[in-house]
Enzyme design. Structure first.
Site, PDB file in Angstrom:
ATOM      1  N   ARG A 107      -9.504  21.732 -36.569  1.00 49.58           N
ATOM      2  CA  ARG A 107      -9.518  20.263 -36.701  1.00 49.58           C
ATOM      3  C   ARG A 107      -9.709  19.647 -35.329  1.00 49.58           C
ATOM      4  O   ARG A 107      -8.978  19.967 -34.392  1.00 49.58           O
ATOM      5  CB  ARG A 107      -8.180  19.763 -37.260  1.00 49.58           C
ATOM      6  CG  ARG A 107      -7.944  20.069 -38.667  1.00 49.58           C
ATOM      7  CD  ARG A 107      -6.920  19.144 -39.309  1.00 49.58           C
ATOM      8  NE  ARG A 107      -5.716  18.892 -38.537  1.00 49.58           N
ATOM      9  CZ  ARG A 107      -4.752  18.079 -38.961  1.00 49.58           C
ATOM     10  NH1 ARG A 107      -4.874  17.444 -40.113  1.00 49.58           N
ATOM     11  NH2 ARG A 107      -3.675  17.881 -38.239  1.00 49.58           N
ATOM     12  N   THR A 111     -10.511  13.158 -34.121  1.00 46.66           N
ATOM     13  CA  THR A 111     -11.013  12.653 -35.412  1.00 46.66           C
ATOM     14  C   THR A 111     -10.323  13.322 -36.602  1.00 46.66           C
ATOM     15  O   THR A 111     -10.385  12.825 -37.720  1.00 46.66           O
ATOM     16  CB  THR A 111     -12.529  12.922 -35.555  1.00 46.66           C
ATOM     17  OG1 THR A 111     -12.712  14.342 -35.616  1.00 46.66           O
ATOM     18  CG2 THR A 111     -13.320  12.350 -34.386  1.00 46.66           C
ATOM     19  N   ASP A 203       2.917  22.780 -36.871  1.00 46.98           N
ATOM     20  CA  ASP A 203       1.582  23.395 -36.802  1.00 46.98           C
ATOM     21  C   ASP A 203       1.684  24.846 -37.297  1.00 46.98           C
ATOM     22  O   ASP A 203       2.278  25.709 -36.641  1.00 46.98           O
ATOM     23  CB  ASP A 203       1.079  23.354 -35.349  1.00 46.98           C
ATOM     24  CG  ASP A 203      -0.374  23.813 -35.252  1.00 46.98           C
ATOM     25  OD1 ASP A 203      -1.193  23.052 -34.723  1.00 46.98           O
ATOM     26  OD2 ASP A 203      -0.688  24.936 -35.704  1.00 46.98           O
ATOM     27  N   ASP A 206       0.261  27.673 -34.948  1.00 46.29           N
ATOM     28  CA  ASP A 206       1.124  27.918 -33.785  1.00 46.29           C
ATOM     29  C   ASP A 206       2.393  28.650 -34.183  1.00 46.29           C
ATOM     30  O   ASP A 206       2.871  29.530 -33.460  1.00 46.29           O
ATOM     31  CB  ASP A 206       1.495  26.592 -33.113  1.00 46.29           C
ATOM     32  CG  ASP A 206       0.360  26.050 -32.257  1.00 46.29           C
ATOM     33  OD1 ASP A 206      -0.581  26.816 -31.963  1.00 46.29           O
ATOM     34  OD2 ASP A 206       0.416  24.865 -31.885  1.00 46.29           O
TER      35      ASP A 206
HETATM   36  C1  PRP Z   1      -4.587  23.554 -39.748  1.00 48.73           C
HETATM   37  C2  PRP Z   1      -4.309  24.220 -41.079  1.00 48.73           C
HETATM   38  C3  PRP Z   1      -5.504  23.830 -41.883  1.00 48.73           C
HETATM   39  C4  PRP Z   1      -5.804  22.438 -41.373  1.00 48.73           C
HETATM   40  C5  PRP Z   1      -5.296  21.464 -42.382  1.00 48.73           C
HETATM   41  O1  PRP Z   1      -5.487  24.300 -38.996  1.00 48.73           O
HETATM   42  O2  PRP Z   1      -4.127  25.603 -40.978  1.00 48.73           O
HETATM   43  O3  PRP Z   1      -6.621  24.669 -41.700  1.00 48.73           O
HETATM   44  O4  PRP Z   1      -5.109  22.291 -40.143  1.00 48.73           O
HETATM   45  O5  PRP Z   1      -5.618  20.183 -42.001  1.00 48.73           O
HETATM   46  P1  PRP Z   1      -6.642  19.269 -42.826  1.00 48.73           P
HETATM   47  O6  PRP Z   1      -6.285  19.380 -44.261  1.00 48.73           O
HETATM   48  O7  PRP Z   1      -6.371  17.897 -42.249  1.00 48.73           O
HETATM   49  O8  PRP Z   1      -8.022  19.736 -42.501  1.00 48.73           O
HETATM   50  P2  PRP Z   1      -5.939  23.890 -37.516  1.00 48.73           P
HETATM   51  O9  PRP Z   1      -7.173  23.068 -37.556  1.00 48.73           O
HETATM   52  O10 PRP Z   1      -4.770  23.330 -36.765  1.00 48.73           O
HETATM   53  O11 PRP Z   1      -6.379  25.288 -36.917  1.00 48.73           O
HETATM   54  P3  PRP Z   1      -5.553  26.630 -36.674  1.00 48.73           P
HETATM   55  O12 PRP Z   1      -5.244  27.231 -38.029  1.00 48.73           O
HETATM   56  O13 PRP Z   1      -6.512  27.448 -35.885  1.00 48.73           O
HETATM   57  O14 PRP Z   1      -4.296  26.304 -35.907  1.00 48.73           O
HETATM   58  N1  URA Z   2      -2.094  21.456 -39.903  1.00 46.69           N
HETATM   59  C1  URA Z   2      -0.866  21.985 -39.687  1.00 46.69           C
HETATM   60  O1  URA Z   2      -0.729  23.128 -39.222  1.00 46.69           O
HETATM   61  N2  URA Z   2       0.190  21.224 -39.985  1.00 46.69           N
HETATM   62  C2  URA Z   2       0.089  19.984 -40.496  1.00 46.69           C
HETATM   63  O2  URA Z   2       1.123  19.347 -40.767  1.00 46.69           O
HETATM   64  C3  URA Z   2      -1.195  19.452 -40.699  1.00 46.69           C
HETATM   65  C4  URA Z   2      -2.270  20.224 -40.402  1.00 46.69           C
END
Ligand code: PRP
Ligand code: URA
Length: 212
Positions: A107, A111, A203, A206
């Site tokens: 993400r 944005t 997160d 993380d």
């Molecule tokens: C997080 C989560 C989803 C996304 C959800 O991933 O694991 O993939 O955000 O958010 P959305 O519904 O608003 O798209 P992130 O983009 O933080 O990446 P990561 O898994 O690499 O930490």
């Molecule tokens: N992605 C995450 O990991 N946590 C949230 O709460 C939203 C998006």
């Protein structure tokens, strides 16, 4: 949220208990990973209820019989990287022969829109039941993009499994892809101004990988 066709909010007490342990900010990486995996297995048990069966011949020590086994091409599990990876092992305990594809999305911090950086799916994808896994369905941007990619590659029978969802994300994914069955461990209250789910668990990536 109004009930929607193809949207299932799971209600097993073991699932609810484990999700509450996940939310706790004092739950460390090791326990967090174990819980995510256990939750994926519990959710998978429900989400895979409609897998097709076919009768096959089996010789028992007593006699030969026709008995049901899973039919068709092997299941495809598709985690959205990174956090979705945490759910793969749990599903593989249920379906050890499943194939695993990967979709890399992150993400944009400003944005909140998803960006693709990787996509590799098992073929022939069009003949498989596909379970997309991601612990968090927040704005729904990542979920919609993942399903868009899978459909563009020919995927047809798609399920989306998450641990925690925000109403905004469920609505967006359901409106974009009403044919996709969505399985949710818990429906939370709302998104905050940073598009994080409240109360959520922070997160997910993380917390699974111990990064910050
Ligand atoms: C997080 C989560 C989803 C996304 C959800 O991933 O694991 O993939 O955000 O958010 P959305 O519904 O608003 O798209 P992130 O983009 O933080 O990446 P990561 O898994 O690499 O930490
Ligand atoms: N992605 C995450 O990991 N946590 C949230 O709460 C939203 C998006």
């Amino acid at each position: 949220m109004e009930p929607m066709e193809n949207v299932v909010i799971l209600d097993h007490p073991l699932l609810k208990h484990k999700i509450s342990r996940l939310r706790d900010k004092h739950t460390g990486t090791n326990e967090f990973r174990t819980l995510v995996s256990e939750i994926a297995a519990l959710e998978g048990y429900e989400a895979l209820r409609d897998l097709p069966l076919e009768d096959v011949e089996v010789e028992t020590p007593i006699e030969t019989c026709m008995t049901p086994m899973i039919a068709g091409k092997k299941l495809a599990i598709v985690p959205i990287l990174r956090a979705g990876l945490g759910m793969v092992d749990g599903l593989l305990t249920l379906v050890p022969t499943a194939k695993v594809g990967h979709i890399g999305l992150y993400r944009d911090p400003v944005t909140h829109e998803p960006h693709e950086y990787y996509c590799k799916l098992p073929s022939p994808i069009e003949l498989r039941t596909i379970v997309v896994v991601d612990p968090m369905l927040a704005t729904g941007g990542s979920g919609v993009a993942a399903v868009d990619f899978i459909k563009a590659h020919g995927g047809k029978k798609i399920k989306f499994m998450c641990i925690i969802a925000a109403p905004e994300g469920v609505k967006r994914l359901h409106e974009a892809h009403p044919d996709v069955q969505i399985y949710i461990g818990n429906l939370d209250r709302e998104l905050n101004e940073n598009a994080y789910i409240c109360p959520g668990l922070g997160d997910a990536g993380d917390r699974i990988f111990g990064t910050k």
